[in-house]
Scaffold this active site. Structure first.
Site, PDB file in Angstrom:
ATOM      1  N   CYS A  86      47.473  29.837 -28.683  1.00  0.00           N
ATOM      2  CA  CYS A  86      48.882  30.190 -28.460  1.00  0.00           C
ATOM      3  C   CYS A  86      49.069  31.688 -28.221  1.00  0.00           C
ATOM      4  O   CYS A  86      50.149  32.121 -27.812  1.00  0.00           O
ATOM      5  CB  CYS A  86      49.732  29.743 -29.642  1.00  0.00           C
ATOM      6  SG  CYS A  86      49.495  28.007 -30.037  1.00  0.00           S
ATOM      7  N   CYS A 209      60.129  22.730 -36.089  1.00  0.00           N
ATOM      8  CA  CYS A 209      58.950  22.787 -35.207  1.00  0.00           C
ATOM      9  C   CYS A 209      59.339  23.253 -33.811  1.00  0.00           C
ATOM     10  O   CYS A 209      60.415  22.918 -33.306  1.00  0.00           O
ATOM     11  CB  CYS A 209      58.350  21.389 -35.042  1.00  0.00           C
ATOM     12  SG  CYS A 209      57.913  20.587 -36.596  1.00  0.00           S
ATOM     13  N   LYS A 331      60.876  28.132 -31.038  1.00  0.00           N
ATOM     14  CA  LYS A 331      61.630  27.013 -31.615  1.00  0.00           C
ATOM     15  C   LYS A 331      62.597  26.390 -30.613  1.00  0.00           C
ATOM     16  O   LYS A 331      62.598  25.168 -30.432  1.00  0.00           O
ATOM     17  CB  LYS A 331      62.369  27.524 -32.867  1.00  0.00           C
ATOM     18  CG  LYS A 331      63.452  26.648 -33.438  1.00  0.00           C
ATOM     19  CD  LYS A 331      62.957  25.337 -34.039  1.00  0.00           C
ATOM     20  CE  LYS A 331      62.799  24.212 -33.084  1.00  0.00           C
ATOM     21  NZ  LYS A 331      63.829  23.186 -33.085  1.00  0.00           N
ATOM     22  N   HIS A 335      57.573  26.141 -26.221  1.00  0.00           N
ATOM     23  CA  HIS A 335      56.258  26.758 -26.438  1.00  0.00           C
ATOM     24  C   HIS A 335      55.195  26.134 -25.530  1.00  0.00           C
ATOM     25  O   HIS A 335      54.334  25.390 -25.992  1.00  0.00           O
ATOM     26  CB  HIS A 335      55.895  26.615 -27.929  1.00  0.00           C
ATOM     27  CG  HIS A 335      54.613  27.270 -28.324  1.00  0.00           C
ATOM     28  ND1 HIS A 335      54.024  28.302 -27.619  1.00  0.00           N
ATOM     29  CD2 HIS A 335      53.789  27.034 -29.381  1.00  0.00           C
ATOM     30  CE1 HIS A 335      52.909  28.663 -28.228  1.00  0.00           C
ATOM     31  NE2 HIS A 335      52.729  27.916 -29.280  1.00  0.00           N
TER      32      HIS A 335
HETATM   33  N1  COA Z   1      62.927  20.418 -32.054  1.00  0.00           N
HETATM   34  C1  COA Z   1      64.059  19.735 -31.808  1.00  0.00           C
HETATM   35  N2  COA Z   1      64.096  18.540 -31.147  1.00  0.00           N
HETATM   36  C2  COA Z   1      62.922  18.052 -30.723  1.00  0.00           C
HETATM   37  C3  COA Z   1      61.697  18.704 -30.951  1.00  0.00           C
HETATM   38  C4  COA Z   1      61.735  19.938 -31.635  1.00  0.00           C
HETATM   39  N3  COA Z   1      60.611  20.607 -31.880  1.00  0.00           N
HETATM   40  N4  COA Z   1      60.698  17.969 -30.413  1.00  0.00           N
HETATM   41  C5  COA Z   1      61.274  16.894 -29.858  1.00  0.00           C
HETATM   42  N5  COA Z   1      62.608  16.936 -30.046  1.00  0.00           N
HETATM   43  C6  COA Z   1      63.597  15.930 -29.626  1.00  0.00           C
HETATM   44  C7  COA Z   1      63.398  15.469 -28.194  1.00  0.00           C
HETATM   45  O1  COA Z   1      64.157  16.239 -27.295  1.00  0.00           O
HETATM   46  C8  COA Z   1      63.898  14.045 -28.258  1.00  0.00           C
HETATM   47  O2  COA Z   1      65.306  14.055 -28.258  1.00  0.00           O
HETATM   48  P1  COA Z   1      66.133  12.895 -27.510  1.00  0.00           P
HETATM   49  O3  COA Z   1      65.772  11.613 -28.232  1.00  0.00           O
HETATM   50  O4  COA Z   1      67.563  13.321 -27.708  1.00  0.00           O
HETATM   51  O5  COA Z   1      65.665  12.900 -26.094  1.00  0.00           O
HETATM   52  C9  COA Z   1      63.450  13.574 -29.645  1.00  0.00           C
HETATM   53  O6  COA Z   1      63.345  14.780 -30.435  1.00  0.00           O
HETATM   54  C10 COA Z   1      62.126  12.838 -29.646  1.00  0.00           C
HETATM   55  O7  COA Z   1      61.203  13.586 -28.847  1.00  0.00           O
HETATM   56  P2  COA Z   1      59.638  13.304 -28.892  1.00  0.00           P
HETATM   57  O8  COA Z   1      58.972  14.155 -27.844  1.00  0.00           O
HETATM   58  O9  COA Z   1      59.411  11.808 -28.883  1.00  0.00           O
HETATM   59  O10 COA Z   1      59.261  13.874 -30.329  1.00  0.00           O
HETATM   60  P3  COA Z   1      57.927  13.647 -31.123  1.00  0.00           P
HETATM   61  O11 COA Z   1      58.310  13.051 -32.436  1.00  0.00           O
HETATM   62  O12 COA Z   1      56.889  12.991 -30.297  1.00  0.00           O
HETATM   63  O13 COA Z   1      57.435  15.165 -31.342  1.00  0.00           O
HETATM   64  C11 COA Z   1      57.088  17.025 -32.768  1.00  0.00           C
HETATM   65  C12 COA Z   1      58.109  16.015 -32.221  1.00  0.00           C
HETATM   66  C13 COA Z   1      57.811  18.011 -33.665  1.00  0.00           C
HETATM   67  C14 COA Z   1      55.988  16.309 -33.544  1.00  0.00           C
HETATM   68  C15 COA Z   1      56.440  17.770 -31.546  1.00  0.00           C
HETATM   69  O14 COA Z   1      57.444  18.455 -30.856  1.00  0.00           O
HETATM   70  C16 COA Z   1      55.338  18.729 -31.974  1.00  0.00           C
HETATM   71  O15 COA Z   1      54.210  18.318 -32.178  1.00  0.00           O
HETATM   72  N6  COA Z   1      55.660  20.043 -32.096  1.00  0.00           N
HETATM   73  C17 COA Z   1      54.668  21.033 -32.488  1.00  0.00           C
HETATM   74  C18 COA Z   1      53.833  21.498 -31.321  1.00  0.00           C
HETATM   75  C19 COA Z   1      52.718  22.385 -31.768  1.00  0.00           C
HETATM   76  O16 COA Z   1      52.067  22.144 -32.776  1.00  0.00           O
HETATM   77  N7  COA Z   1      52.438  23.466 -31.028  1.00  0.00           N
HETATM   78  C20 COA Z   1      51.423  24.423 -31.397  1.00  0.00           C
HETATM   79  C21 COA Z   1      51.959  25.297 -32.482  1.00  0.00           C
HETATM   80  S1  COA Z   1      50.749  26.278 -33.300  1.00  0.00           S
END
Ligand code: COA
Length: 387
Positions: A86, A209, A331, A335
């Site tokens: 990252c 997240c 956030k 990312h």
């Molecule tokens: N914040 C707010 N809303 C989020 C979100 C977030 N981080 N991630 C997804 N959403 C929303 C989507 O827009 C979607 O909304 P909708 O139903 O209104 O369309 C809903 O949540 C479901 O999205 P989806 O992609 O199916 O979510 P998910 O459960 O598969 O993934 C996380 C959610 C948090 C697990 C994923 O975003 C993630 O893994 N984030 C971390 C990434 C990471 O680790 N990066 C490296 C960092 S070191």
């Protein structure tokens, strides 16, 4: 240092779930960077380029540098790919600044890219995990949200804090993202929405997240002495710092201190002969809400345990005395891994030229960016000032 570097142009795609593939994203960001140069910049003047990307999903895992040369119209120009998870963008920017400082290059392009949303969820988990410690953390099933969730638990326990500070980070960054037309999420959220969102890795919920995003950003750098050939408002790079730490968090003496960030900020301040006091705003690596609190403390803007109170008091809001992540941060802005560090500098470019529109911070003159790889394994810190 012989030559100081200045940013003279910057481009950015929308971040989010996009239809465009990696090539189109790179083309849009680099075209944007050239188009933004007030008095124009000739592609044939570019002497060196850097591409920051993890190669998420296995996209062109080898030789992606040649793709940047093709899409940016840089025939014959040497391109180096930088991969520091990252923090790839921050380290690519660092390399670009060094190329200018060496006196050997007159115009340098740095681009950051990730295309993350076109893979299955199983492959997404795999590619998010490749930058984590394979011996312990990944074999124990820990995702990055899992590692940061443990750090958040430790923070809340050690400082007897409630989840309010984490919630305040999410609400603030969504508030800023709502004013950023490039942000993945352009919607405000209430503390109650954040509090009641599905748990991802307790105490972190969905709104703690960063999302999984597509996007690209690009910058053009020139020696400060030539910057005004391109624009009346260059943004100068005053100082660079970088550091590394153990890959696995359990190897560290203190879970709540990211040594890489501490080394990086000390070096950056020293090389710029600058003090924290004059810095107008920060772009910090808030991959999870807890990461923003840890960053404020490691960067030396809050005493250990005090970032929570500072955030709840609104001091890091756009209208506070030390705005943090005015673009919405990882956030809310999103990312796309390799693009994030470059995107932070893009926001600095806008803010220090007073061109950030409704999210403009009044009197922004100096800024700091902080870009982290993994759970603190690498960090790059950069200091800037207005021309
Ligand atoms: N914040 C707010 N809303 C989020 C979100 C977030 N981080 N991630 C997804 N959403 C929303 C989507 O827009 C979607 O909304 P909708 O139903 O209104 O369309 C809903 O949540 C479901 O999205 P989806 O992609 O199916 O979510 P998910 O459960 O598969 O993934 C996380 C959610 C948090 C697990 C994923 O975003 C993630 O893994 N984030 C971390 C990434 C990471 O680790 N990066 C490296 C960092 S070191």
């Amino acid at each position: 240092m012989g030559h100081r570097a200045a940013i003279v142009g910057a481009g950015h795609t929308r971040f989010g779930v996009l239809e465009d593939g990696p090539r189109a994203l790179l083309r849009a960001a680099t075209d944007g960077a050239f188009a933004s140069v007030d008095r124009g910049a000739d592609r044939s003047a570019v002497g060196e380029a850097y591409l920051a990307t993890l190669g998420f999903g296995g996209w062109q895992i080898g030789n992606s540098s040649a793709v940047l040369a093709e899409e940016a119209g840089l025939e014959g120009v040497p391109v180096t790919r930088v991969e520091n998870a990252c923090a790839s963008g921050g380290f690519a920017l660092r390399a670009a600044v060094r190329a200018i400082e060496s006196g050997q290059r007159d115009l340098v392009l740095v681009a950051g890219l990730e295309k993350m949303t076109d893979v299955t969820s199983a492959r997404r988990r795999y590619w998010l995990g490749v930058s984590g410690d394979t011996e312990w953390e990944r074999s124990a099933g820990l995702t990055f949200a899992g590692v940061y969730g443990l750090l958040a638990s430790r923070y809340l326990h050690q400082y007897a804090a409630g989840a309010d500070a984490l919630i305040a980070v999410a609400v603030k960054n969504h508030e800023n993202g709502a004013l950023n037309p490039n942000a993945h999420f352009q919607k405000r959220v209430t503390p109650e929405t954040v509090r009641s969102s599905p748990r991802v890795a307790d105490p972190l919920g969905l709104y703690d997240c960063c999302p999984v995003s597509d996007g690209a950003a690009a910058l053009l750098l020139a020696p400060s002495g030539e910057a005004r050939r391109y624009t009346d408002s260059p943004v100068y790079v005053d100082g660079l710092g970088a550091g590394s730490d153990s890959l696995a968090v359990q190897e560290r003496a203190d879970l709540l201190r990211f040594g890489a960030t501490r080394w990086a900020v000390d070096e950056a301040l020293h090389s710029a002969r600058a003090e924290r006091r004059g810095i107008s705003f920060l772009e910090v690596h808030d991959c999870f809400t807890i990461a923003e609190l840890l960053a404020l403390e490691d960067l030396g803007f809050a005493e250990p345990g005090q970032a929570a109170e500072m955030t709840i008091a609104g001091r890091t809001a756009r209208t506070g005395d030390l705005p943090v992540n005015p673009d919405g941060g990882l956030k809310a802005k999103g990312h796309p891994i390799g693009a994030s560090g470059v995107s932070q500098a893009y926001e600095v470019f806008l803010q220090l030229r007073q061109a950030a529109g409704p999210r403009q911070i009044p009197h922004a003159e100096r800024a700091l960016t902080h870009n982290v790889g993994g759970a603190g394994a690498t960090a790059a810190v950069t200091l800037y000032s207005a021309g």
